[in-house]
Design an enzyme around this catalytic site. Structure first.
Site, PDB file in Angstrom:
ATOM      1  N   ARG A  49       0.839  -1.195   0.000  1.00  0.00           N
ATOM      2  CA  ARG A  49       0.000   0.000   0.000  1.00  0.00           C
ATOM      3  C   ARG A  49       0.876   1.248   0.000  1.00  0.00           C
ATOM      4  NH1 ARG A  49      -2.235  -3.707   3.660  1.00  0.00           N
ATOM      5  NH2 ARG A  49      -4.399  -4.291   3.230  1.00  0.00           N
ATOM      6  N   LYS A  99      -2.766  -1.722   8.265  1.00  0.00           N
ATOM      7  CA  LYS A  99      -4.223  -1.604   8.219  1.00  0.00           C
ATOM      8  C   LYS A  99      -4.900  -2.656   9.086  1.00  0.00           C
ATOM      9  CE  LYS A  99      -7.940  -0.864   4.891  1.00  0.00           C
ATOM     10  NZ  LYS A  99      -8.302  -0.752   3.470  1.00  0.00           N
ATOM     11  N   ARG A 178      -0.687  -0.877  -6.939  1.00  0.00           N
ATOM     12  CA  ARG A 178      -1.084  -2.075  -6.178  1.00  0.00           C
ATOM     13  C   ARG A 178      -2.148  -2.855  -6.943  1.00  0.00           C
ATOM     14  NH1 ARG A 178      -1.485  -4.231  -0.760  1.00  0.00           N
ATOM     15  NH2 ARG A 178      -3.616  -4.527  -0.036  1.00  0.00           N
ATOM     16  N   HIS A 201      -4.290  -9.311   2.924  1.00  0.00           N
ATOM     17  CA  HIS A 201      -5.706  -9.416   3.271  1.00  0.00           C
ATOM     18  C   HIS A 201      -5.946 -10.613   4.185  1.00  0.00           C
ATOM     19  CE1 HIS A 201      -7.059  -7.003  -0.516  1.00  0.00           C
ATOM     20  NE2 HIS A 201      -6.733  -6.226   0.486  1.00  0.00           N
ATOM     21  N   TYR A 211     -10.626  -5.941  -5.435  1.00  0.00           N
ATOM     22  CA  TYR A 211      -9.928  -6.040  -6.722  1.00  0.00           C
ATOM     23  C   TYR A 211     -10.698  -6.863  -7.745  1.00  0.00           C
ATOM     24  CZ  TYR A 211      -6.109  -4.209  -3.943  1.00  0.00           C
ATOM     25  OH  TYR A 211      -5.347  -3.423  -3.120  1.00  0.00           O
TER      26      TYR A 211
END
Length: 239
Positions: A49, A99, A178, A201, A211
């Protein structure tokens, strides 16, 4: 009173897009003359990211020492090695954490990304000498000419200059590097589970949601498999 107020509708966000391989190669070529070259290479080839990239410190870049059977930071051992990896453990988010917990990951670097960081490290050493006492030693991989953190808006402007020079226009953002990483991985046949791990993720559901436009459709896989298994028998019967 609130019922009498018409709530303004927010502007719909622009759908993210991904670079094709030829477009990505054009961007990499044009980025060579930019101070953002290593930033672009790392974002495209590792899929981190933008907030993770701007938070990287040099002690997050590690080299594999065969004789010690261990990873050591390039701060300690330099770049005269064959294998490198990245500890993606922090971001410029509040409190400096990634994140999510799953976002903390270690990623081996492709050769071109490692080479870009090697050259970037050498250039930064020259910048540090030129800055003298004005240099702020934050150990940031990507920083200003005085060692301070990069501003997100400046990174966006710099990246748009690169895409414009590459003939792609200025309607691109760094985070789409990304998206491009995901698209290229998917087109190359990398399983969704692996892509989810690479981008940090917690599971494939998030990857599929975020995505979905970059992931290669796999609805034909079942038919392809059955054709492979039973195709020859069917041809034999029809003959």
């Amino acid at each position: 009173m609130a019922e009498l107020i018409t709530t303004p509708k927010g502007r719909a966000g622009r759908p993210s897009k991904a670079l094709t391989v030829p477009q990505a190669m054009a961007v990499l070529e044009e980025a060579k003359s930019s101070r953002l070259y290593a930033y672009v290479v790392l974002s495209l080839m590792v899929g981190i990211r933008t907030k993770e990239a701007r938070a990287l410190r040099w002690h997050h870049v590690v080299a594999w020492l065969q004789d010690e059977d261990a990873w050591r930071t390039v701060d300690e051992v330099g770049f005269d090695h064959d294998r490198f990896a990245l500890y993606v453990w922090r971001s410029v988010r509040t409190h400096g954490d990634t994140k999510t917990r799953k976002s903390r990951r270690t990623l081996e670097l492709p050769a071109q990304a490692a080479d870009a960081l090697r050259k970037h490290h050498a250039r930064q050493a020259v910048q540090r000498l030129r800055a003298g006492q004005a240099w702020q030693n934050n150990n940031l991989v990507f920083c200003t000419g005085r060692g301070t953190a990069l501003d997100a808006a400046n990174v966006r402007r710099g990246f748009r200059l690169i895409t414009a020079k590459a003939g792609l226009g200025e309607n691109w953002t760094p985070r789409e590097l990304r998206h491009s990483f995901v698209s290229i991985q998917s087109d190359s046949g990398v399983p969704l589970e692996t892509i989810a791990d690479l981008v940090g993720h917690a599971g494939t559901a998030v990857t599929e949601k975020v995505y979905r436009h970059q992931l290669r459709p796999v609805i034909t896989k079942g038919a392809d498999t059955m054709n492979t298994v039973f195709g020859q028998d069917c041809r034999a019967e029809s003959a």
